[in-house]
Design a protein around this motif. Structure first.
Motif, PDB file in Angstrom:
ATOM      1  N   MET A   1       0.873  -1.247   0.061  1.00  0.00           N
ATOM      2  CA  MET A   1       0.155   0.003   0.059  1.00  0.00           C
ATOM      3  C   MET A   1       0.794   1.212   0.043  1.00  0.00           C
ATOM      4  SD  MET A   1      -2.905   1.174   2.688  1.00  0.00           S
ATOM      5  CE  MET A   1      -3.776  -0.490   2.676  1.00  0.00           C
ATOM      6  N   LYS A   2       0.435   2.246  -0.827  1.00  0.00           N
ATOM      7  CA  LYS A   2       1.343   3.222  -1.035  1.00  0.00           C
ATOM      8  C   LYS A   2       0.951   4.350   0.190  1.00  0.00           C
ATOM      9  CE  LYS A   2       1.628   3.217  -5.974  1.00  0.00           C
ATOM     10  NZ  LYS A   2       3.044   3.009  -6.073  1.00  0.00           N
ATOM     11  N   LYS A   3       1.839   5.180   0.329  1.00  0.00           N
ATOM     12  CA  LYS A   3       1.543   6.422   1.548  1.00  0.00           C
ATOM     13  C   LYS A   3       0.492   6.981   1.315  1.00  0.00           C
ATOM     14  CE  LYS A   3       6.537   6.806   2.724  1.00  0.00           C
ATOM     15  NZ  LYS A   3       7.827   7.495   2.765  1.00  0.00           N
ATOM     16  N   SER A   4       0.233   7.341  -0.004  1.00  0.00           N
ATOM     17  CA  SER A   4      -0.976   8.102  -0.459  1.00  0.00           C
ATOM     18  C   SER A   4      -2.174   7.412   0.009  1.00  0.00           C
ATOM     19  CB  SER A   4      -1.002   8.561  -1.950  1.00  0.00           C
ATOM     20  OG  SER A   4      -0.956   7.631  -2.502  1.00  0.00           O
ATOM     21  N   GLN A   5      -2.285   6.129  -0.253  1.00  0.00           N
ATOM     22  CA  GLN A   5      -3.457   5.238   0.048  1.00  0.00           C
ATOM     23  C   GLN A   5      -3.632   5.204   1.689  1.00  0.00           C
ATOM     24  OE1 GLN A   5      -1.847   1.720  -2.185  1.00  0.00           O
ATOM     25  NE2 GLN A   5      -3.641   1.937  -3.596  1.00  0.00           N
ATOM     26  N   LEU A   6      -2.497   5.252   2.464  1.00  0.00           N
ATOM     27  CA  LEU A   6      -2.621   5.237   3.871  1.00  0.00           C
ATOM     28  C   LEU A   6      -3.110   6.595   4.173  1.00  0.00           C
ATOM     29  CD1 LEU A   6      -2.057   3.973   6.636  1.00  0.00           C
ATOM     30  CD2 LEU A   6       0.293   5.201   6.193  1.00  0.00           C
ATOM     31  N   LEU A   7      -2.735   7.497   3.824  1.00  0.00           N
ATOM     32  CA  LEU A   7      -3.507   8.815   4.331  1.00  0.00           C
ATOM     33  C   LEU A   7      -4.951   8.756   3.995  1.00  0.00           C
ATOM     34  CD1 LEU A   7      -0.701  11.279   2.991  1.00  0.00           C
ATOM     35  CD2 LEU A   7      -1.348  10.538   5.192  1.00  0.00           C
ATOM     36  N   LEU A   8      -5.524   8.408   2.628  1.00  0.00           N
ATOM     37  CA  LEU A   8      -6.655   8.402   2.481  1.00  0.00           C
ATOM     38  C   LEU A   8      -7.612   7.281   3.365  1.00  0.00           C
ATOM     39  CD1 LEU A   8      -6.708   8.299  -1.602  1.00  0.00           C
ATOM     40  CD2 LEU A   8      -7.268  10.094  -0.224  1.00  0.00           C
ATOM     41  N   TRP A   9      -7.009   6.215   3.763  1.00  0.00           N
ATOM     42  CA  TRP A   9      -7.535   5.340   4.601  1.00  0.00           C
ATOM     43  C   TRP A   9      -7.718   5.974   5.820  1.00  0.00           C
ATOM     44  CZ3 TRP A   9      -5.120   2.730   8.900  1.00  0.00           C
ATOM     45  CH2 TRP A   9      -5.978   1.601   9.197  1.00  0.00           C
ATOM     46  N   ARG A  62       9.138   0.908  -6.120  1.00  0.00           N
ATOM     47  CA  ARG A  62       7.902   1.880  -6.615  1.00  0.00           C
ATOM     48  C   ARG A  62       6.687   1.217  -6.729  1.00  0.00           C
ATOM     49  NH1 ARG A  62       9.269   5.023 -12.081  1.00  0.00           N
ATOM     50  NH2 ARG A  62       9.026   2.791 -12.767  1.00  0.00           N
ATOM     51  N   GLU A  63       6.792  -0.010  -7.537  1.00  0.00           N
ATOM     52  CA  GLU A  63       5.608  -0.951  -7.632  1.00  0.00           C
ATOM     53  C   GLU A  63       4.834  -1.136  -6.467  1.00  0.00           C
ATOM     54  OE1 GLU A  63       6.869  -4.130 -10.067  1.00  0.00           O
ATOM     55  OE2 GLU A  63       7.229  -2.720 -11.643  1.00  0.00           O
ATOM     56  N   ARG A  64       5.740  -1.186  -5.272  1.00  0.00           N
ATOM     57  CA  ARG A  64       4.998  -1.917  -4.140  1.00  0.00           C
ATOM     58  C   ARG A  64       4.890  -0.694  -3.123  1.00  0.00           C
ATOM     59  NH1 ARG A  64       8.093  -5.542  -6.665  1.00  0.00           N
ATOM     60  NH2 ARG A  64       7.661  -7.549  -6.563  1.00  0.00           N
ATOM     61  N   GLY A  65       5.254   0.457  -3.369  1.00  0.00           N
ATOM     62  CA  GLY A  65       4.828   1.530  -2.547  1.00  0.00           C
ATOM     63  C   GLY A  65       5.902   1.550  -1.297  1.00  0.00           C
ATOM     64  N   ALA A  66       7.168   1.044  -1.529  1.00  0.00           N
ATOM     65  CA  ALA A  66       7.740   0.547  -0.559  1.00  0.00           C
ATOM     66  C   ALA A  66       9.033   1.675  -0.256  1.00  0.00           C
ATOM     67  CB  ALA A  66       8.470  -0.690  -0.350  1.00  0.00           C
ATOM     68  N   SER A  67       9.512   2.212   0.848  1.00  0.00           N
ATOM     69  CA  SER A  67      10.472   3.143   0.981  1.00  0.00           C
ATOM     70  C   SER A  67      11.824   2.459   1.293  1.00  0.00           C
ATOM     71  CB  SER A  67      10.321   4.386   1.692  1.00  0.00           C
ATOM     72  OG  SER A  67       8.907   5.080   1.371  1.00  0.00           O
ATOM     73  N   ALA A  89      13.915  11.531  -5.319  1.00  0.00           N
ATOM     74  CA  ALA A  89      12.540  11.800  -6.000  1.00  0.00           C
ATOM     75  C   ALA A  89      11.568  10.860  -5.607  1.00  0.00           C
ATOM     76  CB  ALA A  89      12.697  12.015  -7.565  1.00  0.00           C
ATOM     77  N   GLU A  90      12.000   9.641  -5.380  1.00  0.00           N
ATOM     78  CA  GLU A  90      10.768   8.736  -5.275  1.00  0.00           C
ATOM     79  C   GLU A  90      10.685   8.433  -3.798  1.00  0.00           C
ATOM     80  OE1 GLU A  90      11.420   5.244  -7.815  1.00  0.00           O
ATOM     81  OE2 GLU A  90      11.064   6.475  -9.391  1.00  0.00           O
ATOM     82  N   GLY A  91      11.098   9.134  -2.843  1.00  0.00           N
ATOM     83  CA  GLY A  91      10.867   9.159  -1.387  1.00  0.00           C
ATOM     84  C   GLY A  91      11.793   8.179  -0.592  1.00  0.00           C
ATOM     85  N   GLY A 209       1.294  -7.111   7.026  1.00  0.00           N
ATOM     86  CA  GLY A 209       0.907  -5.919   7.605  1.00  0.00           C
ATOM     87  C   GLY A 209       2.194  -5.037   8.028  1.00  0.00           C
ATOM     88  N   TYR A 210       3.377  -5.362   7.546  1.00  0.00           N
ATOM     89  CA  TYR A 210       4.323  -4.386   7.817  1.00  0.00           C
ATOM     90  C   TYR A 210       4.196  -3.156   6.549  1.00  0.00           C
ATOM     91  CZ  TYR A 210       7.079  -7.555  10.903  1.00  0.00           C
ATOM     92  OH  TYR A 210       7.457  -8.035  12.059  1.00  0.00           O
ATOM     93  N   TRP A 211       4.762  -1.899   7.207  1.00  0.00           N
ATOM     94  CA  TRP A 211       4.972  -0.996   6.581  1.00  0.00           C
ATOM     95  C   TRP A 211       6.403  -0.708   6.097  1.00  0.00           C
ATOM     96  CZ3 TRP A 211       1.199   2.077   4.241  1.00  0.00           C
ATOM     97  CH2 TRP A 211      -0.228   1.652   4.506  1.00  0.00           C
ATOM     98  N   PHE A 212       6.902  -0.266   5.021  1.00  0.00           N
ATOM     99  CA  PHE A 212       8.391  -0.013   4.706  1.00  0.00           C
ATOM    100  C   PHE A 212       8.679   1.179   4.774  1.00  0.00           C
ATOM    101  CE2 PHE A 212       7.945  -4.676   3.656  1.00  0.00           C
ATOM    102  CZ  PHE A 212       9.039  -4.970   3.917  1.00  0.00           C
ATOM    103  N   VAL A 213       9.759   1.807   5.547  1.00  0.00           N
ATOM    104  CA  VAL A 213       9.788   3.319   5.643  1.00  0.00           C
ATOM    105  C   VAL A 213      11.436   3.403   5.675  1.00  0.00           C
ATOM    106  CG1 VAL A 213       7.618   3.928   6.898  1.00  0.00           C
ATOM    107  CG2 VAL A 213       9.723   3.117   8.167  1.00  0.00           C
TER     108      VAL A 213
END
Length: 239
Positions: A1-9, A62-67, A89-91, A209-213
Motif C-alpha cells: 500500500m502506498k503512503k498516499s493510500q494510507l493517508l486516504l485510509w 515503486r511498484e510496491r509503494g515501499a521506501s 525523488a521517489e521518497g 501488515g508491515y510498512w516499509f519506511v
C-alpha cells in the motif's frame, strides 16, 4: 500500500468515527474490535549505486509503494547521478557510505573526515543541501571517533549476509527468521540475488501488515530524536 493510500485510509476512518458519534452507545457487553499495531521496518542497501542492479530494485520498490534507505559509496556516484536523483525523488533516504568503502575503525582522524566529507560534498552537488546520514563500512567505528561524525549513523539489527550466500532463498529465509517490528535490515544492492530477495521480503512482510519506511522515518515514528555521532541499530528506543 502506498503512503498516499494510507493517508486516504486514515481520513476515511476519521470520517467514519465522526459519523459514529451520532449513533447510540454500544451495549456494555458489546465486543469492540481492537486495532492491530502498525508494524514498521526499514530496508537499507549498501555499496551502490550500480546501474545494472539498482534500476530493477527501484522499479520494484515503486511498484510496491515501499521506501528504503541507500548508503552510497562516493566514488560510485560519478556517472550514476540520475539514479541518485531518482532515489530521492521517489521518497527514499540517501546516505553516506564513505568515499571508497574504507574501514573507518582505527583510521586516523584526517582519513575519517576526508572519507565522510568527500561523499557528503558529492551528495550535496547531486541532491542539494541536506543531512546525509552515515553508515560506517562494516558498521564499525571507535568510540573516540564518533565526535568526528556530524550526522546520525546507522547500523542494523538484521544482517542478511547476502554477500556471503548470494542465494536469493537463503537471504529471504534469514531475514524473515530474524525480522520484527522496528528492525533495520542490511542488504547490498550490488547483487542481483539481493535485489530479488529484497522484493520477495517486501511482498511477504507487506502481506503480514508491515510498512516499509526510511530509517529517518522509522526513528521519528518511534519518537527518537536522532543525534550527530550516535549509532542507531533499530527503531527501538532500547537500542
Amino acid at each position: 500500500m502506498k503512503k498516499s493510500q494510507l493517508l486516504l485510509w486514515v481520513l476515511a476512518l476519521l470520517m467514519l468515527w465522526g459519523c459514529a458519534g451520532d449513533q447510540q452507545d454500544l451495549p456494555a457487553d458489546a465486543q469492540v474490535p481492537l486495532e492491530e499495531e502498525t508494524k514498521y521496518v526499514a530496508l537499507t542497501f549498501d555499496d551502490g549505486p550500480r546501474r545494472s542492479t539498482i534500476t530493477a530494485l527501484l522499479n520494484g520498490l515503486r511498484e510496491r509503494g515501499a521506501s528504503a534507505t541507500f548508503f552510497l559509496v562516493g566514488e560510485e556516484i560519478e556517472g550514476n547521478e540520475d539514479l541518485v536523483e531518482r532515489m530521492a525523488a521517489e521518497g527514499h533516504q540517501v546516505g553516506n557510505h564513505t568515499w571508497s568503502h574504507t574501514r573507518l575503525k582505527g583510521a586516523p582522524a584526517a582519513e575519517v573526515t576526508d572519507q565522510v566529507c568527500r561523499t557528503d560534498e558529492k551528495l550535496r552537488q547531486v541532491l542539494g543541501e541536506g543531512e546525509y546520514w552515515l553508515r560506517p563500512p562494516y558498521g564499525q567505528l571507535e568510540e573516540d571517533q564518533k565526535p568526528l561524525i556530524p550526522v546520525p549513523m546507522v547500523q542494523w539489527s538484521v544482517d542478511s549476509r547476502d554477500w556471503e550466500s548470494k542465494n536469493t532463498e537463503k537471504i529471504v529465509a534469514k531475514v524473515l527468521k530474524e525480522v520484527k517490528p522496528n528492525s533495520i535490515i542490511l542488504l547490498h544492492d550490488i547483487y542481483p540475488t539481493s535485489v530479488e530477495a529484497a522484493l520477495k521480503i517486501v511482498d511477504t512482510l507487506q502481506a503480514e501488515g508491515y510498512w516499509f519506511v526510511t530509517v529517518q522515518e522509522l526513528l521519528a515514528l518511534n519518537g527518537i530524536q536522532p543525534q550527530p555521532g550516535v549509532l542507531y541499530r533499530s527503531g527501538d528506543k532500547a537500542e
